[in-house]
Design an enzyme around this catalytic site. Structure first.
Site, PDB file in Angstrom:
ATOM      1  CD  GLN A   1      -2.756  -1.293   0.060  1.00 27.93           C
ATOM      2  OE1 GLN A   1      -3.755  -0.738   0.141  1.00 27.93           O
ATOM      3  NE2 GLN A   1      -2.450  -2.333  -0.634  1.00 27.93           N
TER       4      GLN A   1
ATOM      5  CB  ALA B   1     -11.470   0.272   2.295  1.00 28.14           C
ATOM      6  CG  HIS B   2      -7.261   0.279  -0.421  1.00 26.56           C
ATOM      7  ND1 HIS B   2      -6.335  -0.830  -0.726  1.00 26.56           N
ATOM      8  CD2 HIS B   2      -8.669  -0.142  -1.151  1.00 26.56           C
ATOM      9  CE1 HIS B   2      -7.087  -1.554  -1.374  1.00 26.56           C
ATOM     10  NE2 HIS B   2      -8.232  -1.365  -1.608  1.00 26.56           N
ATOM     11  CG  ASN B   3      -6.713   4.307  -2.957  1.00 25.33           C
ATOM     12  OD1 ASN B   3      -6.387   3.075  -3.030  1.00 25.33           O
ATOM     13  ND2 ASN B   3      -5.841   5.407  -3.321  1.00 25.33           N
TER      14      ASN B   3
END
Length: 346
Positions: A203, A244-246
Site C-alpha cells: 500500500q 478502506a483504501h482510496n
C-alpha cells in the site's frame, strides 16, 4: 494536567456568544448544562425537541435555551434562538470538564526523534513515540501511549487522545480530534490470488485528513494503494467505522457507528450515513445523500435524497412468513407479467 474549575457565565455573556435573545436578568450566573428534568439551580437547560415540551413548566433550571415559539411557556429566564440544539452544541464546549493543560512539554518517558519538528505549546504525553520526519504544529496535544509514524504531519490545535496510532506518511489538518484506539494509515486490504495463495499488494499511498475532522474510538482509515485516502474538511466519523483504501469523503459529511466503506468509493459533501451502513467498493454517492441505518448500498447514488434498504424489526413469526414470501417474489412477478400479457392479447 489538572482538573478544570467549574465554569461560570452570566446569561448576558452566553446570549452574546450564541447571538440569542435574552429574556431575564443578564447578570444571572449559570455553571452547568443539564436536561429539563435533571437541571437544578445554577443550571442552564435546553429544549430542542417538542417531545420534551411537557417537562418545561416543571423544570428547576435557572434558565432555559428555547425556541421563541415556546418562550411564553418558560417559567424562568430564557435564551431564545431559532435553533436551540445548535446553541446547546456551542455552549457545551464552555462547560466541558475535560482537564485543562497545566503545562506544555514532552513527558520524560516519551521517545521523540531528534529529526521531528515540534511546534510551540505542544504537549506530548507519557510513553508516546514520535518518529523521524514528523511535524507537529503549535498547540497540539498528544495523549499518552500514542504513536506518530515517520513523515506524518499534524496541524495546529489538533488533539490525539490516549493510544492513537498514526502510521507513516499521514497528513492531519488543523483542529482534528482523534479518539483513543483509532488507527489512521494502516494497510488497505489488498491481495492478489495466484490460484493457491494470497500475494500481498504493498500500500504505497497515504491518508490525508482535512481541517476540523473528528474520528471516533477504534475506527480505522486505511492508506491508499497508490494515491491517498482523502477525508474532507469538517468530516465527523463515529466509533468503530472502517474506511478502506482510496476512499474519498467530501466536506462536512458524517458517518455513524459501525459504517463500513469498501475501497475506492467516493462519498460526496454533506452526506449522512446512519449506523451500520455498508457501501460496496468503487461507488459514487452524490452530495447531500442520506442513507438510513443498516442499509447496504451496492450501486452508485447520483441524486441527493434519503435512501434505505434495511428492514425494521418484527416478531420472529412474522419475519419467517415474510422470508418465505420474499423467496416467492420472482415467481409472483413472472405470473403477473403473464396475466398482464394475457389481458392485452385478449
Amino acid at each position: 494536567m489538572k482538573s478544570a474549575a467549574p465554569a461560570s457565565y452570566t446569561l448576558g455573556e452566553l446570549a452574546e456568544r450564541i447571538d440569542a435573545r435574552l429574556v431575564g436578568d443578564p447578570d444571572l450566573r449559570v455553571s452547568g448544562l443539564a436536561t429539563l428534568t435533571d437541571a437544578g439551580p445554577g443550571d442552564l437547560a435546553f429544549l430542542a425537541n417538542r417531545a420534551y415540551l411537557k417537562y418545561l413548566a416543571d423544570t428547576r433550571a435557572s434558565a432555559v435555551l428555547v425556541h421563541p415559539a415556546h418562550g411564553e411557556t418558560c417559567p424562568c429566564p430564557r435564551l431564545e434562538l431559532d435553533n436551540p440544539y445548535l446553541g446547546y452544541a456551542r455552549l457545551s464546549r464552555l462547560f466541558d470538564p475535560l482537564t485543562t493543560r497545566d503545562s506544555q512539554g514532552v513527558h520524560p518517558s516519551a521517545v521523540v526523534s531528534p529529526d521531528a519538528v515540534i511546534g510551540a505549546r505542544v504537549e506530548i504525553g507519557a510513553h508516546c513515540v514520535i518518529e523521524a520526519g514528523v511535524e507537529i504544529a503549535d498547540d497540539c496535544v498528544i495523549g499518552a501511549g500514542s504513536f506518530i509514524g515517520a513523515d506524518t504531519t499534524l496541524g495546529q490545535g489538533s488533539r490525539l487522545h490516549a493510544n492513537v496510532t498514526l502510521y507513516h506518511g499521514v497528513s492531519v489538518g488543523q483542529r482534528a480530534i482523534l479518539h483513543s484506539g483509532c488507527v489512521i494509515g494502516g494497510d488497505g486490504f489488498g491481495f492478489a490470488h495466484d490460484g493457491a495463495h494470497w500475494e500481498k499488494i504493498a500500500q504505497l499511498g497515504g491518508v490525508r485528513l482535512g481541517d476540523d475532522v473528528e474520528v471516533g474510538s477504534c475506527s480505522s482509515i486505511d492508506r491508499g494503494a497508490l494515491g491517498d485516502t482523502l477525508i474532507g474538511n469538517g468530516v465527523k466519523i463515529d466509533s468503530q467505522v472502517q474506511i478502506a483504501h482510496n476512499v474519498q469523503i467530501g466536506d462536512h459529511s458524517a458517518l455513524a457507528g459501525c459504517v463500513g466503506i469498501a475501497g475506492s468509493t467516493k462519498v460526496g459533501r454533506h452526506c449522512l450515513l446512519g449506523g451500520g451502513v455498508g457501501l460496496s467498493g468503487h461507488l459514487t454517492l452524490a452530495d447531500g445523500v442520506q442513507v438510513t441505518g443498516m442499509s447496504l448500498v451496492t450501486n452508485s447514488i447520483l441524486e441527493p435524497g434519503v435512501y434505505s434498504s434495511g428492514t425494521g424489526s418484527m416478531s420472529n413469526s412474522q419475519w419467517r412468513k415474510n422470508a418465505v414470501r420474499f423467496k416467492q417474489l420472482d415467481e409472483i412477478a413472472k405470473r403477473l407479467t403473464r396475466l398482464e400479457r394475457g389481458r392485452r392479447d385478449a
